[in-house]
Design a protein around this motif. Sequence first.
Motif, PDB file in Angstrom:
ATOM      1  N   ARG A   9       0.820  -1.243   0.121  1.00  0.00           N
ATOM      2  CA  ARG A   9       0.143  -0.086  -0.025  1.00  0.00           C
ATOM      3  C   ARG A   9       0.925   1.230   0.135  1.00  0.00           C
ATOM      4  O   ARG A   9       0.532   2.250  -0.721  1.00  0.00           O
ATOM      5  N   ALA A  43      -9.226  -1.632 -12.968  1.00  0.00           N
ATOM      6  CA  ALA A  43      -8.292  -2.354 -11.964  1.00  0.00           C
ATOM      7  C   ALA A  43      -6.924  -2.554 -11.973  1.00  0.00           C
ATOM      8  O   ALA A  43      -6.254  -2.798 -10.970  1.00  0.00           O
ATOM      9  N   ASP A  44      -6.266  -2.565 -13.052  1.00  0.00           N
ATOM     10  CA  ASP A  44      -4.974  -2.959 -13.107  1.00  0.00           C
ATOM     11  C   ASP A  44      -4.174  -1.671 -13.303  1.00  0.00           C
ATOM     12  O   ASP A  44      -2.717  -1.562 -13.228  1.00  0.00           O
ATOM     13  N   ALA A  87      -2.316  -3.706  -8.925  1.00  0.00           N
ATOM     14  CA  ALA A  87      -3.679  -3.979  -8.255  1.00  0.00           C
ATOM     15  C   ALA A  87      -3.966  -2.909  -7.328  1.00  0.00           C
ATOM     16  O   ALA A  87      -4.868  -2.357  -7.192  1.00  0.00           O
ATOM     17  N   VAL A  88      -2.932  -2.778  -6.374  1.00  0.00           N
ATOM     18  CA  VAL A  88      -3.210  -1.889  -5.129  1.00  0.00           C
ATOM     19  C   VAL A  88      -3.193  -0.352  -5.796  1.00  0.00           C
ATOM     20  O   VAL A  88      -4.162   0.316  -5.200  1.00  0.00           O
ATOM     21  N   SER A  89      -2.616   0.246  -6.641  1.00  0.00           N
ATOM     22  CA  SER A  89      -2.573   1.426  -7.096  1.00  0.00           C
ATOM     23  C   SER A  89      -4.039   1.646  -7.989  1.00  0.00           C
ATOM     24  O   SER A  89      -4.506   2.687  -7.939  1.00  0.00           O
ATOM     25  N   GLU A  91      -6.885   0.132  -7.286  1.00  0.00           N
ATOM     26  CA  GLU A  91      -7.732   0.234  -6.011  1.00  0.00           C
ATOM     27  C   GLU A  91      -7.824   1.508  -5.563  1.00  0.00           C
ATOM     28  O   GLU A  91      -8.978   2.093  -5.535  1.00  0.00           O
ATOM     29  N   GLN A  92      -6.700   2.198  -5.441  1.00  0.00           N
ATOM     30  CA  GLN A  92      -6.541   3.467  -4.950  1.00  0.00           C
ATOM     31  C   GLN A  92      -7.105   4.630  -5.949  1.00  0.00           C
ATOM     32  O   GLN A  92      -7.663   5.469  -5.413  1.00  0.00           O
ATOM     33  N   ARG A  94      -9.292   3.914  -8.465  1.00  0.00           N
ATOM     34  CA  ARG A  94     -10.631   3.765  -8.771  1.00  0.00           C
ATOM     35  C   ARG A  94     -11.601   4.361  -7.339  1.00  0.00           C
ATOM     36  O   ARG A  94     -12.680   4.574  -7.731  1.00  0.00           O
ATOM     37  N   GLN A  95     -11.027   4.444  -6.293  1.00  0.00           N
ATOM     38  CA  GLN A  95     -11.640   4.926  -5.333  1.00  0.00           C
ATOM     39  C   GLN A  95     -11.833   6.458  -5.393  1.00  0.00           C
ATOM     40  O   GLN A  95     -12.587   7.095  -4.930  1.00  0.00           O
ATOM     41  N   PRO A  99     -14.325   4.859 -11.980  1.00  0.00           N
ATOM     42  CA  PRO A  99     -13.958   3.610 -12.361  1.00  0.00           C
ATOM     43  C   PRO A  99     -14.437   2.909 -13.703  1.00  0.00           C
ATOM     44  O   PRO A  99     -15.517   3.352 -14.004  1.00  0.00           O
TER      45      PRO A  99
END
Length: 101
Positions: A9, A43-44, A87-89, A91-92, A94-95, A99
Amino acid sequence: MTRFSKVLRGLALGATLTLAAVAPALAMSLEEARSQNLVCEAADGLIRATGGGGDVQALVNSTNAQRMQVYQASASKEGVPVIQIQAVSGEQLRQKYRPCN
Protein backbone atom coordinates in the motif's frame (compact mmCIF):
# COMPACT_ATOMS: atom_id res chain seq x y z
CA MET A 1 -3.26 -6.00 7.64
CA THR A 2 0.01 -7.86 7.17
CA ARG A 3 3.36 -6.14 6.97
CA PHE A 4 3.59 -7.09 3.29
CA SER A 5 0.18 -5.49 2.60
CA LYS A 6 1.28 -2.32 4.36
CA VAL A 7 4.46 -2.18 2.28
CA LEU A 8 2.49 -2.70 -0.93
CA ARG A 9 0.00 0.00 0.00
CA GLY A 10 2.86 2.38 0.79
CA LEU A 11 4.52 1.63 -2.52
CA ALA A 12 1.28 2.04 -4.41
CA LEU A 13 0.61 5.36 -2.70
CA GLY A 14 4.10 6.51 -3.66
CA ALA A 15 3.50 5.35 -7.23
CA THR A 16 0.16 7.14 -7.32
CA LEU A 17 1.71 10.39 -6.09
CA THR A 18 4.52 10.04 -8.62
CA LEU A 19 1.95 9.55 -11.38
CA ALA A 20 0.41 12.90 -10.55
CA ALA A 21 3.81 14.53 -11.01
CA VAL A 22 4.36 13.06 -14.49
CA ALA A 23 1.40 14.59 -16.27
CA PRO A 24 1.77 14.32 -20.03
CA ALA A 25 2.08 17.49 -22.12
CA LEU A 26 -0.63 16.67 -24.64
CA ALA A 27 -3.51 18.55 -26.25
CA MET A 28 -5.78 17.39 -23.42
CA SER A 29 -4.83 16.91 -19.80
CA LEU A 30 -5.83 13.89 -17.78
CA GLU A 31 -7.93 16.13 -15.53
CA GLU A 32 -9.77 17.54 -18.55
CA ALA A 33 -10.43 14.04 -19.87
CA ARG A 34 -11.67 12.95 -16.44
CA SER A 35 -13.97 15.96 -16.11
CA GLN A 36 -15.50 15.16 -19.51
CA ASN A 37 -15.87 11.43 -18.65
CA LEU A 38 -13.58 10.47 -21.53
CA VAL A 39 -11.44 8.13 -19.41
CA CYS A 40 -11.94 5.75 -16.53
CA GLU A 41 -9.64 3.97 -14.09
CA ALA A 42 -9.20 0.23 -14.61
CA ALA A 43 -8.45 -2.32 -11.89
CA ASP A 44 -4.93 -2.79 -13.29
CA GLY A 45 -3.96 0.80 -12.45
CA LEU A 46 -4.21 1.98 -16.06
CA ILE A 47 -6.74 4.27 -17.69
CA ARG A 48 -9.10 3.38 -20.51
CA ALA A 49 -10.70 5.67 -23.08
CA THR A 50 -14.48 5.81 -22.86
CA GLY A 51 -14.97 8.40 -25.57
CA GLY A 52 -13.27 11.08 -27.60
CA GLY A 53 -10.92 10.68 -30.49
CA GLY A 54 -7.23 10.57 -31.23
CA ASP A 55 -6.30 13.12 -28.57
CA VAL A 56 -7.89 10.98 -25.87
CA GLN A 57 -6.20 7.82 -27.12
CA ALA A 58 -2.83 9.63 -27.23
CA LEU A 59 -3.40 10.74 -23.63
CA VAL A 60 -4.32 7.18 -22.60
CA ASN A 61 -1.23 5.71 -24.30
CA SER A 62 1.13 8.30 -22.81
CA THR A 63 -0.36 8.12 -19.31
CA ASN A 64 -0.33 4.32 -19.26
CA ALA A 65 3.28 4.15 -20.48
CA GLN A 66 4.34 6.53 -17.70
CA ARG A 67 2.34 4.62 -15.11
CA MET A 68 3.89 1.32 -16.17
CA GLN A 69 7.38 2.81 -15.76
CA VAL A 70 6.50 3.88 -12.21
CA TYR A 71 4.87 0.53 -11.41
CA GLN A 72 7.82 -1.45 -12.78
CA ALA A 73 10.33 0.67 -10.85
CA SER A 74 8.36 0.21 -7.61
CA ALA A 75 8.04 -3.54 -8.19
CA SER A 76 11.75 -3.92 -8.93
CA LYS A 77 12.71 -1.90 -5.88
CA GLU A 78 10.62 -4.08 -3.58
CA GLY A 79 11.05 -7.39 -5.35
CA VAL A 80 7.34 -7.97 -5.94
CA PRO A 81 5.45 -8.70 -9.16
CA VAL A 82 4.41 -5.58 -11.02
CA ILE A 83 0.83 -6.85 -11.11
CA GLN A 84 0.65 -6.47 -7.32
CA ILE A 85 1.70 -2.82 -7.53
CA GLN A 86 -0.82 -2.30 -10.32
CA ALA A 87 -3.65 -3.90 -8.35
CA VAL A 88 -3.10 -1.79 -5.24
CA SER A 89 -2.65 1.40 -7.26
CA GLY A 90 -5.70 0.54 -9.34
CA GLU A 91 -7.78 0.13 -6.21
CA GLN A 92 -6.65 3.50 -4.87
CA LEU A 93 -7.19 5.27 -8.19
CA ARG A 94 -10.65 3.72 -8.62
CA GLN A 95 -11.65 5.01 -5.19
CA LYS A 96 -10.52 8.51 -6.09
CA TYR A 97 -11.61 8.73 -9.76
CA ARG A 98 -14.29 7.25 -12.00
CA PRO A 99 -13.80 3.48 -12.22
CA CYS A 100 -14.30 1.51 -15.42
CA ASN A 101 -17.20 -0.92 -15.34
